[in-house]
Scaffold this motif. Structure first.
Motif, PDB file in Angstrom:
ATOM      1  N   TRP A 109       0.851  -1.206   0.000  1.00  0.00           N
ATOM      2  CA  TRP A 109       0.000   0.000   0.000  1.00  0.00           C
ATOM      3  C   TRP A 109       0.880   1.247   0.000  1.00  0.00           C
ATOM      4  O   TRP A 109       1.853   1.336   0.789  1.00  0.00           O
ATOM      5  CB  TRP A 109      -0.907  -0.005   1.233  1.00  0.00           C
ATOM      6  N   ASP A 110       0.561   2.198  -0.880  1.00  0.00           N
ATOM      7  CA  ASP A 110       1.345   3.441  -0.915  1.00  0.00           C
ATOM      8  C   ASP A 110       0.887   4.389   0.195  1.00  0.00           C
ATOM      9  O   ASP A 110      -0.021   4.058   0.976  1.00  0.00           O
ATOM     10  CB  ASP A 110       1.297   4.093  -2.316  1.00  0.00           C
ATOM     11  N   GLU A 111       1.483   5.576   0.234  1.00  0.00           N
ATOM     12  CA  GLU A 111       1.189   6.487   1.356  1.00  0.00           C
ATOM     13  C   GLU A 111      -0.251   6.988   1.353  1.00  0.00           C
ATOM     14  O   GLU A 111      -0.754   7.461   2.370  1.00  0.00           O
ATOM     15  CB  GLU A 111       2.169   7.653   1.360  1.00  0.00           C
ATOM     16  N   PRO A 144      -1.212   2.280   4.763  1.00  0.00           N
ATOM     17  CA  PRO A 144       0.004   2.740   4.074  1.00  0.00           C
ATOM     18  C   PRO A 144       1.253   2.044   4.631  1.00  0.00           C
ATOM     19  O   PRO A 144       1.421   1.939   5.839  1.00  0.00           O
ATOM     20  CB  PRO A 144       0.011   4.241   4.365  1.00  0.00           C
TER      21      PRO A 144
END
Ligand SMILES: C[S@@+](CC[C@H](N)C(=O)[O-])C[C@H]1O[C@@H](n2cnc3c(N)ncnc32)[C@H](O)[C@@H]1O
Length: 293
Positions: A109-111, A144
């Motif tokens: 998961w990205d930020e 994230p």
């Protein structure tokens, strides 16, 4: 789109020069069938309790389980990479440490909380979509920075086994894994080479594995410890007096108790999950009774 980790994993294990095309599992890691013949004897006892005399061993490796089962008079069909899975499966179907080796997508998961597929070098690529996204939302929601292994390919592999079961058959996937309440936030992807854990390099030089999301497979989950104890396995040491009266028997029982302890270890093989499915009301009843403590 660059090659995802799943595609690289598939090639590394099962491609023309893949790890499992060359290597014997026992040279690289120890499964329950390597730990003790008592694992096979317990499976034979289960078959007897359910009234089955045939076993299909999917992902049989070098066939160690089948060797034990045949000494108990069971018919065994070993299924390995080049074997076709029969259209109909009868008897007791066992898949010990197969699904953890079924390649799956690895995501991060990205930020902003958006999951991305990881590529062969474990860097983020495309955004996850379709069935994989649905699966994550249902089974493994992340935050994230989290990482997960998407269970869709394992679920499909297991459903393909279950749909082939004939009336009165039982299928059990036995593996290390997790359930909704115990998902590891950074996943479990790893490698094994010559008995040592190593980086999961998808280059064919090592085994690559990730724990299985046991609950998304469908079926009833029981721990290996509980299942084997229900089937009569015990790690109780023989009484010390036996060493005086019958030293050979004492040593043999001591060694069996040590092997049973390894199979039942709640922080090792005993923590594995047995996910079972049976067809037919009477078979469900028998399997349920045999596998309940
Ligand atoms: C971790 S080993 C387990 C071997 C054995 N069951 C044991 O417990 O020691 C996984 C095995 O699954 C086999 N395998 C992987 N995918 C398979 C497939 N689609 N059909 C049959 N066997 C497969 C591999 O070749 C490998 O021998």
């Amino acid at each position: 789109m660059s090659e995802t980790f799943r595609a690289a994993w598939q090639r590394a294990l099962y491609g023309p020069d893949g790890f499992y095309r060359r290597e014997r599992p026992s040279a690289h890691f120890r499964t329950s069938v390597h730990a003790s013949a008592d694992f096979g004897h317990a499976i034979a006892r289960l078959a007897g309790l359910v009234g089955l005399d045939q076993v299909v061993d999917i992902g049989a490796g070098s066939g160690e389980l089948g060797k034990v089962l045949r000494t108990e008079g069971l018919q065994v069909l070993d299924i390995e990479l080049d074997d076709e899975l029969p259209e109909r499966l009868t008897g007791l179907v066992i898949a010990n440490e197969w699904l953890d080796n079924v390649p799956c997508e690895v995501v991060e998961w990205d930020e902003d909380g958006v999951p991305h597929y990881l590529s062969a070098d474990l860097t983020p690529g495309d955004v996850v979509e379709g069935n994989d996204l649905d699966w994550l939302q249902m089974w493994w929601p992340g935050e994230p920075g989290d990482r997960a292994e998407v269970g869709t390919t394992r679920d499909a592999a297991w459903q393909d086994v279950v749909r082939r079961l004939t009336d009165g058959a039982v299928a059990i996937a036995i593996d290390y894994g997790h359930v909704n309440s115990t998902r590891p936030p950074y996943g479990t992807l790893t490698g094994f080479r010559s008995g040592q854990e190593c980086a999961p390099e998808p280059d064919g030089t090592c085994d690559i594995t990730a724990h299985v999301a046991l609950d998304s497979l469908g079926g009833t989950i029981v721990s290996q410890r509980d299942a084997l104890r229900a089937l009569g396995l015990s790690a109780t040491r023989p009484p010390l007096e036996l060493a005086q009266t019958d030293p050979m028997r004492y040593l043999s029982e001591l060694s069996s108790a040590g092997e049973a302890a390894e199979l039942l270890d709640p922080s090792g093989l005993g923590a594995f999950g047995w996910v079972w499915t049976a067809t037919g009301a009477e078979t469900v009843r028998r399997a349920s009774r045999a596998l309940s403590a």
